[in-house]
Design a protein around this motif. Structure first.
Motif, PDB file in Angstrom:
ATOM      1  N   ASN A   1       0.845  -1.199   0.000  1.00  0.00           N
ATOM      2  CA  ASN A   1       0.000   0.000   0.000  1.00  0.00           C
ATOM      3  C   ASN A   1       0.876   1.242   0.000  1.00  0.00           C
ATOM      4  O   ASN A   1       1.936   1.270   0.643  1.00  0.00           O
ATOM      5  CB  ASN A   1      -0.897   0.025   1.245  1.00  0.00           C
ATOM      6  CG  ASN A   1      -1.936  -1.087   1.243  1.00  0.00           C
ATOM      7  OD1 ASN A   1      -3.089  -0.851   0.939  1.00  0.00           O
ATOM      8  ND2 ASN A   1      -1.527  -2.297   1.584  1.00  0.00           N
TER       9      ASN A   1
ATOM     10  N   LEU B   1      -3.191   0.537  -3.907  1.00  0.00           N
ATOM     11  CA  LEU B   1      -3.138  -0.853  -3.451  1.00  0.00           C
ATOM     12  C   LEU B   1      -2.582  -1.748  -4.556  1.00  0.00           C
ATOM     13  O   LEU B   1      -3.165  -1.843  -5.636  1.00  0.00           O
ATOM     14  CB  LEU B   1      -4.544  -1.307  -3.060  1.00  0.00           C
ATOM     15  CG  LEU B   1      -4.753  -2.784  -2.703  1.00  0.00           C
ATOM     16  CD1 LEU B   1      -3.912  -3.179  -1.495  1.00  0.00           C
ATOM     17  CD2 LEU B   1      -6.241  -3.048  -2.435  1.00  0.00           C
TER      18      LEU B   1
ATOM     19  N   GLU C   1     -10.129   1.350 -10.293  1.00  0.00           N
ATOM     20  CA  GLU C   1      -9.108   0.524 -10.924  1.00  0.00           C
ATOM     21  C   GLU C   1      -8.917   0.954 -12.372  1.00  0.00           C
ATOM     22  O   GLU C   1      -9.876   1.021 -13.144  1.00  0.00           O
ATOM     23  CB  GLU C   1      -9.507  -0.956 -10.869  1.00  0.00           C
ATOM     24  CG  GLU C   1      -8.457  -1.888 -11.437  1.00  0.00           C
ATOM     25  CD  GLU C   1      -8.700  -3.355 -11.098  1.00  0.00           C
ATOM     26  OE1 GLU C   1      -7.901  -4.195 -11.535  1.00  0.00           O
ATOM     27  OE2 GLU C   1      -9.687  -3.650 -10.399  1.00  0.00           O
TER      28      GLU C   1
ATOM     29  N   GLY D   1      -6.474   0.680  -7.034  1.00  0.00           N
ATOM     30  CA  GLY D   1      -5.787  -0.598  -6.945  1.00  0.00           C
ATOM     31  C   GLY D   1      -5.796  -1.399  -8.220  1.00  0.00           C
ATOM     32  O   GLY D   1      -6.576  -1.147  -9.139  1.00  0.00           O
TER      33      GLY D   1
END
Length: 427
Positions: free
Chosen positions: A72, A130, A201, A88
């Motif tokens: 992270n 992430l 994402e 992420g």
């Protein structure tokens, strides 16, 4: 000068330099005979995370590992934030795969953080980037392993799945990676989901739509769910290829072909009704110790991957598969043996987030475009866990899951601009 050229020209020479450095270094470090191989929960995957960690620390970012041993990253100014947005994606790849699948999303998140440091950290809302482990199903069978573990959704049967090369269980490999497995086995989330405001994402498009439309990036509306079987076995009877007449044959290869042809016809019918469906059998084989040109095989094993944006269509295909198998068994005197089904439900991106990303796309000088995702992504897991989720696609030539993935860095920056425009603090 086009809209995309203006976007790249504004302050993105630094961004392109960072992206090129990260992509090229990781490609070199994880190169295989062809393409790259970053196996899920392997030392190579761990070393990739450590390389990203070293880069992030040099940029003055906070770095830590969660209980799932995912990396992270955040701005130090955001340490005290009660809630945050996650940007992420995954670092693992399929065997002999492309370098951008998954990795592009992590690099985009890191660029958003480094860009904010150049412009002033107050320009960005609290963000955690992430870098997930274990998204690809190629190594164990189950998909989204890392995100399922984080959200408490990794099933006990999935933990018993075996690695395609060494035969050891997923549970063993996750333990070797340093993950404390008690909570994972109990289905308890490894993070506090209530603190996640949004999951975003960025990912390369895995099909040809953006290439065909000559558009560098898009906002994603939803993600197909799937029904998967890693190894369906059709059992017949061996015999001499020249001596057994058709009426006496129990040929599992022709039975498998018959079944797949029936499913293909149904696929065409479903598309004709306006419903969404794709179907693939990517692994097919007879026993290499027994097969021969002059021998009718006694068994054949094949995989099956059925995907749709409609849960009802997936349910319909599951029932159809069972009916057609029974019919082929009767007609061809064979037997189908099913392995355990792996299933992921379709996920819709949050409508409000889709609208906000479209607005960010327009502010970045791009014409808003929305499309559905044919491939599966970790965003689907976060959406099913109740976290509002959305995605951005980057144009990519030559598809995905192959070493010839071809993403232009100008397209990548254009897509990152959409992400950054959403994350900007616009109070």
């Amino acid at each position: 000068m086009s809209a995309v050229e203006r976007i790249v020209a504004k302050d993105d020479s630094d961004d392109i330099g960072i992206a090129r450095h990260l992509f090229e270094e990781i490609a070199a470090r994880t190169a295989d005979i062809e393409g790259v191989s970053r196996p899920a929960f392997s030392d190579i995957e761990t070393q990739t995370l450590q390389f990203l960690e070293a880069f992030a620390r040099k940029q003055g970012l906070d770095v830590w590992y969660d209980a799932g041993r995912n990396a992270n990253f955040r701005l130090p100014e955001h340490r005290a934030a009660d809630r945050f947005i996650i940007v992420g994606s995954h670092v693992d790849s399929v065997p002999f795969g492309g370098n951008f699948d998954g990795l592009a999303g992590i690099v985009a998140g890191l660029i958003c953080l480094t860009r904010a440091r150049r412009r002033g950290a107050g320009t960005l809302r609290p963000v955690h980037v992430l870098a997930l482990r274990g998204e690809e199903s190629a190594w164990f069978g189950p998909c989204y392993i890392g995100s399922k573990a984080l959200t408490g959704r990794l099933a006990p049967a999935e933990l018993e799945a075996r690695h395609k090369r060494d035969g050891r269980t997923l549970d063993d490999h996750m333990s070797d990676a340093g993950i404390a497995m008690e909570d994972v086995r109990a289905g308890r989330p490894l993070i506090d989901l209530s603190k996640i405001e949004t999951y975003l994402e960025l990912h390369i498009e895995q099909g040809p739509l953006l290439i065909g439309k000559q558009i560098p990036a898009a906002v994603v509306s939803g993600i197909r769910g799937n029904i998967r079987h890693r190894a369906i076995r059709c059992v017949g009877e061996a015999g001499h290829s020249g001596a057994v007449p058709r009426a006496f044959r129990r040929d599992p290869v022709l039975a498998m072909a018959d079944l797949l042809s029936r499913l293909d016809e149904s696929w065409s019918t479903i598309l004709g009704k306006g419903d969404d469906l794709v179907l693939t059998s990517g692994i097919v084989g007879t026993d290499p110790e027994k097969h021969a040109m002059s021998r009718i095989p006694d068994t054949v094993t094949f995989s099956l991957d059925i995907r749709s944006q409609s849960a009802a269509t997936l349910d319909e295909m599951r029932a159809l598969l069972d009916r057609e198998m029974r019919q082929v068994e009767r007609e061809r005197k064979v037997r189908f043996e099913m392995d355990e089904e792996l299933c992921s439900r379709p996920a819709q991106c949050d409508a409000a987030l889709v609208a906000q990303l479209q607005a960010a796309m327009q502010r970045a000088g791009q014409k808003p475009f929305v499309m559905a995702s044919g491939g599966g992504h970790d965003a689907a897991v976060f959406a099913s866990a109740g976290v509002p989720s959305a995605m951005v696609f980057v144009r990519n030539r030559n598809g995905s899951h192959n070493p010839r993935e071809a993403m232009d860095l100008s397209d990548f920056v254009a897509a990152t601009d959409i992400l950054y425009g959403f994350l900007e603090d616009r109070r």
